[in-house]
Design a protein around this motif. Structure first.
Motif, short mmCIF file in Angstrom:
data_model
loop_
_atom_site.label_atom_id
_atom_site.label_comp_id
_atom_site.label_asym_id
_atom_site.label_seq_id
_atom_site.Cartn_x
_atom_site.Cartn_y
_atom_site.Cartn_z
N UNK A 17 -72.34 -12.67 -38.83
CA UNK A 17 -71.12 -13.82 -38.92
C UNK A 17 -70.78 -14.42 -39.90
N UNK A 18 -72.09 -15.59 -40.86
CA UNK A 18 -71.91 -16.63 -41.76
C UNK A 18 -71.88 -15.96 -43.03
N UNK A 19 -72.90 -14.22 -42.87
CA UNK A 19 -73.36 -14.02 -43.83
C UNK A 19 -71.96 -12.95 -44.42
N UNK A 20 -70.78 -12.61 -42.99
CA UNK A 20 -69.78 -11.63 -43.81
C UNK A 20 -68.72 -13.11 -43.90
N UNK A 21 -68.70 -14.15 -43.35
CA UNK A 21 -67.76 -15.42 -44.25
C UNK A 21 -68.08 -15.28 -44.80
N UNK A 22 -69.29 -15.43 -45.77
CA UNK A 22 -69.37 -16.22 -46.68
C UNK A 22 -69.50 -14.86 -47.84
N UNK A 23 -69.60 -13.71 -47.70
CA UNK A 23 -69.13 -12.38 -48.56
C UNK A 23 -67.70 -12.44 -48.51
N UNK A 24 -66.83 -12.92 -47.06
CA UNK A 24 -65.46 -12.48 -47.94
C UNK A 24 -65.24 -13.45 -48.70
N UNK A 25 -65.39 -14.47 -48.03
CA UNK A 25 -64.46 -15.95 -48.69
C UNK A 25 -65.19 -15.89 -50.76
N UNK A 26 -66.93 -15.56 -50.95
CA UNK A 26 -66.97 -15.83 -51.97
C UNK A 26 -65.92 -14.62 -53.02
N UNK A 27 -66.48 -13.31 -51.92
CA UNK A 27 -65.33 -12.46 -52.75
C UNK A 27 -63.93 -13.02 -53.37
N UNK A 28 -63.70 -13.42 -52.15
CA UNK A 28 -61.98 -14.04 -52.95
C UNK A 28 -61.42 -15.33 -53.58
N UNK A 29 -62.85 -16.00 -53.47
CA UNK A 29 -62.81 -16.76 -54.98
C UNK A 29 -63.25 -16.36 -56.13
N UNK A 30 -63.98 -15.23 -56.08
CA UNK A 30 -64.15 -14.86 -57.61
C UNK A 30 -63.02 -14.10 -57.85
N UNK A 31 -62.49 -13.37 -57.00
CA UNK A 31 -61.31 -12.54 -57.94
C UNK A 31 -60.36 -14.01 -58.14
N UNK A 32 -59.77 -14.67 -57.71
CA UNK A 32 -58.73 -16.13 -58.37
C UNK A 32 -59.51 -16.43 -59.33
N UNK A 33 -60.70 -16.62 -59.91
CA UNK A 33 -61.31 -17.06 -60.31
C UNK A 33 -61.00 -17.05 -61.96
N UNK A 34 -61.41 -14.64 -61.92
CA UNK A 34 -61.17 -14.06 -62.34
C UNK A 34 -59.97 -13.66 -62.88
N UNK A 35 -58.77 -13.70 -62.18
CA UNK A 35 -57.53 -13.73 -62.20
C UNK A 35 -56.37 -14.93 -63.02
N UNK A 36 -57.56 -16.56 -62.31
CA UNK A 36 -57.64 -17.43 -63.52
C UNK A 36 -57.52 -17.06 -65.13
#
Length: 60
Positions: A17-36
């Protein structure tokens, strides 16, 4: 079932569960950073002025 087996299953489930949470949240933050960081999407010359709203109410 043995108590150690139950404890091991719970620890493994928590780790997944921790691994999946970090993967999903990290992917979202990476996407937001790329968009910015994208130069085409950043428009610093446009400034939007918002209207001011005044609310007048009687205090009860």
């Amino acid at each position: 079932m043995n108590a150690n087996v139950i404890r091991t299953n719970r620890i493994a489930a928590l780790m997944v569960a921790v691994l999946m949470t970090l993967t999903v949240q990290g992917g979202m933050l990476w996407g937001f950073n790329a968009a910015s960081q994208d130069d085409e999407m950043v428009q610093t010359s446009q400034v939007t002025v918002l209207d001011t709203v005044t609310i007048v109410a009687r205090r009860v």
